[in-house]
Design an enzyme around this catalytic site. Structure first.
Site, short mmCIF file in Angstrom:
data_model
loop_
_atom_site.label_atom_id
_atom_site.label_comp_id
_atom_site.label_asym_id
_atom_site.label_seq_id
_atom_site.Cartn_x
_atom_site.Cartn_y
_atom_site.Cartn_z
N LYS A 79 0.85 -1.19 0.00
CA LYS A 79 0.00 0.00 0.00
C LYS A 79 0.88 1.23 0.00
CE LYS A 79 -4.40 1.17 0.26
NZ LYS A 79 -5.54 0.55 -0.40
N GLY A 178 -21.31 6.84 3.73
CA GLY A 178 -20.36 7.21 2.68
C GLY A 178 -20.90 6.91 1.30
N VAL A 182 -17.62 4.06 -4.23
CA VAL A 182 -18.22 2.75 -3.97
C VAL A 182 -19.63 2.89 -3.39
CG1 VAL A 182 -18.00 0.59 -2.69
CG2 VAL A 182 -15.95 1.75 -3.52
P1 NAD Z 1 -14.43 8.02 -1.90
O1 NAD Z 1 -13.40 8.97 -1.42
O2 NAD Z 1 -14.88 8.07 -3.32
O3 NAD Z 1 -15.77 8.16 -1.01
C1 NAD Z 1 -15.78 8.25 0.38
C2 NAD Z 1 -17.08 8.96 0.74
O4 NAD Z 1 -17.25 8.92 2.15
C3 NAD Z 1 -17.09 10.44 0.33
O5 NAD Z 1 -18.31 10.76 -0.29
C4 NAD Z 1 -16.92 11.17 1.68
O6 NAD Z 1 -17.53 12.44 1.69
C5 NAD Z 1 -17.61 10.20 2.63
N1 NAD Z 1 -17.20 10.27 4.02
C6 NAD Z 1 -15.98 10.52 4.56
N2 NAD Z 1 -16.03 10.47 5.91
C7 NAD Z 1 -17.31 10.17 6.23
C8 NAD Z 1 -18.00 9.96 7.45
N3 NAD Z 1 -17.38 10.06 8.63
N4 NAD Z 1 -19.31 9.67 7.41
C9 NAD Z 1 -19.96 9.56 6.23
N5 NAD Z 1 -19.36 9.76 5.04
C10 NAD Z 1 -18.05 10.05 5.04
O7 NAD Z 1 -13.89 6.56 -1.51
P2 NAD Z 1 -14.33 5.18 -2.14
O8 NAD Z 1 -13.44 4.87 -3.26
O9 NAD Z 1 -15.81 5.15 -2.32
O10 NAD Z 1 -13.93 4.18 -0.95
C11 NAD Z 1 -14.70 4.10 0.24
C12 NAD Z 1 -14.04 3.12 1.20
O11 NAD Z 1 -13.94 1.86 0.58
C13 NAD Z 1 -12.61 3.49 1.62
O12 NAD Z 1 -12.40 3.04 2.94
C14 NAD Z 1 -11.75 2.70 0.68
O13 NAD Z 1 -10.48 2.43 1.23
C15 NAD Z 1 -12.56 1.45 0.56
N6 NAD Z 1 -12.32 0.72 -0.67
C16 NAD Z 1 -12.49 1.33 -1.87
C17 NAD Z 1 -12.27 0.60 -3.04
C18 NAD Z 1 -12.47 1.22 -4.40
O14 NAD Z 1 -12.47 0.46 -5.38
N7 NAD Z 1 -12.66 2.51 -4.53
C19 NAD Z 1 -11.86 -0.73 -2.96
C20 NAD Z 1 -11.72 -1.33 -1.71
C21 NAD Z 1 -11.96 -0.59 -0.57
#
Ligand code: NAD
Length: 345
Positions: A79, A178, A182
């Site tokens: 990572k 969130g 995703v």
């Molecule tokens: P992203 O940055 O696109 O979205 C995160 C969302 O969460 C944003 O809309 C943000 O405003 C919101 N947020 C932040 N803090 C918050 C809180 N305390 N309460 C409510 N909402 C909150 O990220 P993503 O790509 O959608 O990923 C989301 C999670 O999934 C992360 O933990 C990431 O590590 C994990 N993840 C993502 C992927 C991927 O393919 N993108 C794959 C595996 C894991």
């Protein structure tokens, strides 16, 4: 001492990189290359201090080893973390690309929180050990968010089937924390499948817009973990499942994409003790890495990627059955399977 840190788990290497000219401050943690090059995205984030950034890199890279192994991928786990104390410029991302290139293919990056497919394009000017680049519609790869959301959808279906005996989402109430790449895509899929949705995002306007469009209810971020529902789906940041949050949950299932959802190693047992079925984060959220690795390896068949993502449903069902049979929390069942696969069982 770093080697005694709680989250140091015989990581093969941890690289610290700075570039004064561009303000780059980054950590690349390589947990394991037992199954192949260490694959895992790069996060651009602001940390309380450098130790917190290191902890994140150590935990996330171990999670990637487990995730890649459990997804059946020929990749190890690593990572990247870029500390957000200077503006993210193209020059900074190029410097980060140089760091990845210097590792000679032992680390392969992609996007994570705070990074986009456009950022990957900039990194790719300096190294080919990068994936999640923009791709043509219908091609394998690109932004992994939708593939991750698909994996969460099928994994949540396995959890709902196991715990509630329900085989579809009609009328199943899901509280989503969130609505990013995703969580937003997941909300859309669940709405189409007939789920009842309660949504929250720190960007309240975003939550309100999704709620209006999908016929859902938006609540404040402070309320989402206490919504009485069938499923709580964490899709924001990690460590959301700590003792007070677990005590306040009013759901039967926790199934979401956030990495490292359990704040401490005891929290999986705490969920099990409350009778809440937990879908281990790195098993259910592997859809994105499955897509990204197929892109990196040049395996371009979308049907094959779709099949690999669909397999998350059966893999979770197996974990749930095993957990019941041996009376062990689901996270521990998954960890023990993953450690065997990376030669550390
Ligand atoms: P992203 O940055 O696109 O979205 C995160 C969302 O969460 C944003 O809309 C943000 O405003 C919101 N947020 C932040 N803090 C918050 C809180 N305390 N309460 C409510 N909402 C909150 O990220 P993503 O790509 O959608 O990923 C989301 C999670 O999934 C992360 O933990 C990431 O590590 C994990 N993840 C993502 C992927 C991927 O393919 N993108 C794959 C595996 C894991």
């Amino acid at each position: 001492m770093i080697f005694d840190a709680v989250d140091f788990d015989a990581h093969e290497a941890v690289h610290f990189a700075t570039d004064e000219a561009t303000g780059l401050t980054a950590i690349i943690a390589l947990h394991s290359t037992h199954l192949g090059p260490a694959a895992g995205g790069t996060r651009w984030w602001s940390y309380a201090d450098d130790a917190a950034a290191l902890t994140d890199a150590l935990r996330l890279s171990r999670g990637m080893s487990y995730k890649n192994a459990m997804a059946g991928l020929p990749m190890g786990g690593g990572k990247g973390v870029i500390i957000k104390d200077a503006p993210k410029t193209e020059a900074m991302l190029e410097a980060f690309g140089d760091v990845i290139e210097s590792l000679g293919g032992r680390y392969v990056t992609a996007e994570d929180v705070g990074m986009s497919d456009q950022d990957m394009t900039v990194i790719a000017r300096r190294t080919r050990h990068v994936s999640g680049l923009p791709v043509a519609a219908g091609a394998v790869g690109g932004n992994p968010g939708p593939s991750t959301a698909e994996g969460i959808f099928v994994g949540m279906r396995a959890a709902v089937a196991h715990k509630l005996g329900r085989h579809d989402f009609k009328g199943v109430h899901v509280a989503i924390q969130g609505l990013g790449s995703v969580g937003g895509a997941l909300a859309e899929k669940l709405a189409v499948a007939g789920a009842v949705l309660t949504l929250a995002d720190v960007d309240a306007a975003r939550a309100a817009a999704y709620a209006a469009r999908l016929g859902a209810t938006a609540v404040d971020v402070t309320a989402i973990t206490r919504v009485a529902a069938d499923v709580f789906s964490p899709n924001a940041l990690g460590a959301v499942l700590d003792a007070p949050t677990i005590a306040g949950l009013q759901v039967a299932v926790v199934a979401g994409a956030a990495n490292n959802q359990l704040a401490t190693p005891n929290d999986g047992a705490a969920l099990a003790a409350r009778g809440i079925l937990y879908a281990p984060d790195y098993v259910i959220n592997a859809g994105g890495i499955i897509s990204v690795v197929a892109e990196y390896l040049g395996h371009g068949d979308p049907a094959e990627v779709a099949r690999a993502i669909a397999a998350i449903e059966g893999r979770l069902a197996d974990i749930f059955v095993t957990a019941d049979r041996i009376a062990m929390p689901t996270d521990m069942v998954a960890d023990s399977m993953a450690r065997k696969l990376i030669g550390r069982g």
